[in-house]
Design a protein around this motif. Structure first.
Motif, PDB file in Angstrom:
ATOM      1  N   PRO A   1      31.191  73.882 -65.651  1.00 33.88           N
ATOM      2  CA  PRO A   1      31.249  75.171 -64.947  1.00 33.88           C
ATOM      3  C   PRO A   1      32.590  75.879 -65.121  1.00 33.88           C
ATOM      4  CG  PRO A   1      30.208  73.522 -63.566  1.00 33.88           C
ATOM      5  CD  PRO A   1      30.770  72.796 -64.741  1.00 33.88           C
ATOM      6  N   ILE A   2      33.679  75.121 -65.157  1.00 35.75           N
ATOM      7  CA  ILE A   2      34.995  75.725 -65.347  1.00 35.75           C
ATOM      8  C   ILE A   2      35.072  76.352 -66.747  1.00 35.75           C
ATOM      9  CG2 ILE A   2      37.475  75.274 -65.483  1.00 35.75           C
ATOM     10  CD1 ILE A   2      37.061  73.025 -63.461  1.00 35.75           C
ATOM     11  N   LEU A   3      34.533  75.665 -67.736  1.00 34.65           N
ATOM     12  CA  LEU A   3      34.518  76.212 -69.093  1.00 34.65           C
ATOM     13  C   LEU A   3      33.726  77.507 -69.133  1.00 34.65           C
ATOM     14  CD1 LEU A   3      33.796  72.968 -71.200  1.00 34.65           C
ATOM     15  CD2 LEU A   3      35.989  73.813 -70.335  1.00 34.65           C
ATOM     16  N   ILE A   4      32.597  77.521 -68.433  1.00 29.14           N
ATOM     17  CA  ILE A   4      31.709  78.690 -68.461  1.00 29.14           C
ATOM     18  C   ILE A   4      32.358  79.894 -67.785  1.00 29.14           C
ATOM     19  CG2 ILE A   4      29.522  79.607 -67.574  1.00 29.14           C
ATOM     20  CD1 ILE A   4      28.389  76.732 -68.006  1.00 29.14           C
ATOM     21  N   VAL A   5      32.876  79.702 -66.581  1.00 29.44           N
ATOM     22  CA  VAL A   5      33.487  80.834 -65.880  1.00 29.44           C
ATOM     23  C   VAL A   5      34.766  81.266 -66.582  1.00 29.44           C
ATOM     24  CG1 VAL A   5      34.903  79.540 -64.221  1.00 29.44           C
ATOM     25  CG2 VAL A   5      33.938  81.753 -63.577  1.00 29.44           C
ATOM     26  N   GLY A   6      35.496  80.309 -67.171  1.00 20.28           N
ATOM     27  CA  GLY A   6      36.696  80.663 -67.933  1.00 20.28           C
ATOM     28  C   GLY A   6      36.361  81.508 -69.145  1.00 20.28           C
ATOM     29  N   LYS A   7      35.309  81.139 -69.859  1.00 20.13           N
ATOM     30  CA  LYS A   7      34.892  81.926 -71.023  1.00 20.13           C
ATOM     31  C   LYS A   7      34.403  83.308 -70.590  1.00 20.13           C
ATOM     32  CE  LYS A   7      34.582  80.548 -74.749  1.00 20.13           C
ATOM     33  NZ  LYS A   7      35.410  80.612 -75.965  1.00 20.13           N
ATOM     34  N   PHE A   8      33.707  83.373 -69.472  1.00 17.79           N
ATOM     35  CA  PHE A   8      33.187  84.649 -68.964  1.00 17.79           C
ATOM     36  C   PHE A   8      34.331  85.604 -68.625  1.00 17.79           C
ATOM     37  CE2 PHE A   8      32.027  87.193 -65.185  1.00 17.79           C
ATOM     38  CZ  PHE A   8      31.021  87.982 -65.747  1.00 17.79           C
ATOM     39  N   ILE A   9      35.365  85.094 -67.958  1.00 17.24           N
ATOM     40  CA  ILE A   9      36.501  85.933 -67.571  1.00 17.24           C
ATOM     41  C   ILE A   9      37.381  86.251 -68.775  1.00 17.24           C
ATOM     42  CG2 ILE A   9      38.595  86.025 -66.159  1.00 17.24           C
ATOM     43  CD1 ILE A   9      37.213  84.173 -64.166  1.00 17.24           C
ATOM     44  N   GLY A  10      37.399  85.332 -69.751  1.00 18.25           N
ATOM     45  CA  GLY A  10      38.264  85.515 -70.911  1.00 18.25           C
ATOM     46  C   GLY A  10      39.591  84.813 -70.764  1.00 18.25           C
TER      47      GLY A  10
END
Length: 360
Positions: free
Chosen positions: A298-307
């Protein structure tokens, strides 16, 4: 070619002269002779024709080579060297029929062609009656959208764990591929859930319409589990003070990645979660639940989403573990590789799914 002079008078002279037109004519005659009695020929005679045709067929016109490839693709005793030569032809009209169905081409040759040739060859190969996991790994790894869709819809294709992960990843931005993968009988429950998380609601509804009843039940169960996760979670943390701080930062124009990595490096959990919520639009309770899980995904996903940069994502992973736990270097490297491979479009779909769920 002395042994062939009884078949084509003057063949030795044709080969010596190198006249393309005469060689093409010889190819037509010898191919016709082979096809006329192919079903009755013993292996040694097939090898004899193979030795002749492999040198002559390249001189034939494209239309004639394509027609010969169509007929050879249906034979279980086609000349092996000739078939291999034509399957590697740059002209897809020639190579295509053999790559689609010829039983003569072995696995090693298919892998070689899949790694070297273009999308047309991969597309033809993806239609074969059966495809091994090793072969689909190459096809999915190199193939474009049409190739991957065709392979996913091939019931005779088998996929490795890595292959299925790549299919699910690419399906995150391709509704047609989602439908193809979702209908596969060998799709595991874990991959089904991953597929549904990254898909749009309209694609899920369409998938329910086209799959078999047994798969419909599994899809409904998976959607129910994904929906219920957030609805049965209650946090025991107090995020109110952190919310006040983040609101102040936001008002002052200082809520950015530098502030977030500062919170993460000082293990300020509540402030980090609230900052992520403000930057991503995902509910605080949802992020709290996701960050408290067993995996860093989940951290990877939200990090990628935010940039976010990898350094910030890494700090958030360490925050999740706590001050007194040191992660294995291999785990951190694996997370870094997964973060680099994660497509922004896939991250966006997952985050939009999280946003759609109300959290207690």
């Amino acid at each position: 070619m002395t042994a062939a002079t009884s078949l084509i008078p003057g063949l030795d002279d044709m080969v010596r002269s190198g006249d393309p037109e005469r060689l093409a004519e010889a190819a037509r005659h010898i191919a016709a002779l082979f096809l006329q009695d192919a079903a009755k020929l013993p292996p040694k005679h097939v090898d004899f024709f193979d030795g002749l045709l492999v040198d002559l067929v390249p001189h034939a016109e494209l239309k004639e080579r394509a027609e010969l490839a169509e007929r050879m693709s249906l034979l279980g005793n086609a000349p092996r060297v000739l078939v291999g030569q034509m399957a590697r032809d740059n002209e897809i009209l020639v190579a295509g029929p053999l790559l689609r169905r010829s039983p003569i081409i072995d696995e090693a040759a298919l892998l070689e062609i899949a790694r070297a040739k273009g999308q047309g060859h991969l597309l033809a190969m993806s239609e074969r009656p059966s495809l091994s996991p090793d072969l689909t790994d190459v096809i999915i790894g190199r193939g474009d959208r049409d190739v991957v869709r065709r392979a996913a819809g091939n019931t005779g294709a088998r996929f490795s764990e890595r292959g299925y992960c790549e299919l699910v990843r690419r399906a995150g931005s391709d509704g047609v591929l989602t439908l193809a993968v979702g209908q596969r009988a060998d799709l595991s429950e874990a991959h089904l859930k991953q597929l549904l998380v990254a898909s749009l609601d309209v694609v899920r509804r369409r998938l329910l319409d086209v799959v078999k009843p047994a798969r419909q039940a599994a899809i409904r169960q998976a959607i129910s589990e994904l929906s219920d996760i957030a609805e049965h979670f209650e946090s025991h943390r107090d995020f109110v003070p952190a919310q006040r701080m983040i609101i102040s930062l936001h008002t002052a124009g200082h809520l950015n990645e530098a502030a977030l990595i500062g919170f993460a490096k000082t293990f300020a959990y509540e402030e980090s979660v609230v900052a992520l919520a403000a930057m991503s639009g995902v509910a605080i309770g949802t992020l709290d639940r996701l960050m408290s899980g067993d995996r860093p995904d989940p951290i990877l996903i939200v990090g990628k989403f935010i940039g976010l940069e990898w350094a910030t994502v890494r700090a958030l992973i360490l925050l999740r573990l706590g001050q007194h736990r040191v992660p294995a270097a291999a785990d951190i490297e694996n997370a870094r590789v997964n973060f680099a491979r994660l497509m922004p479009s896939t991250a966006e779909r997952v985050v939009n799914f999280w946003k759609s769920r109300r959290t207690v």
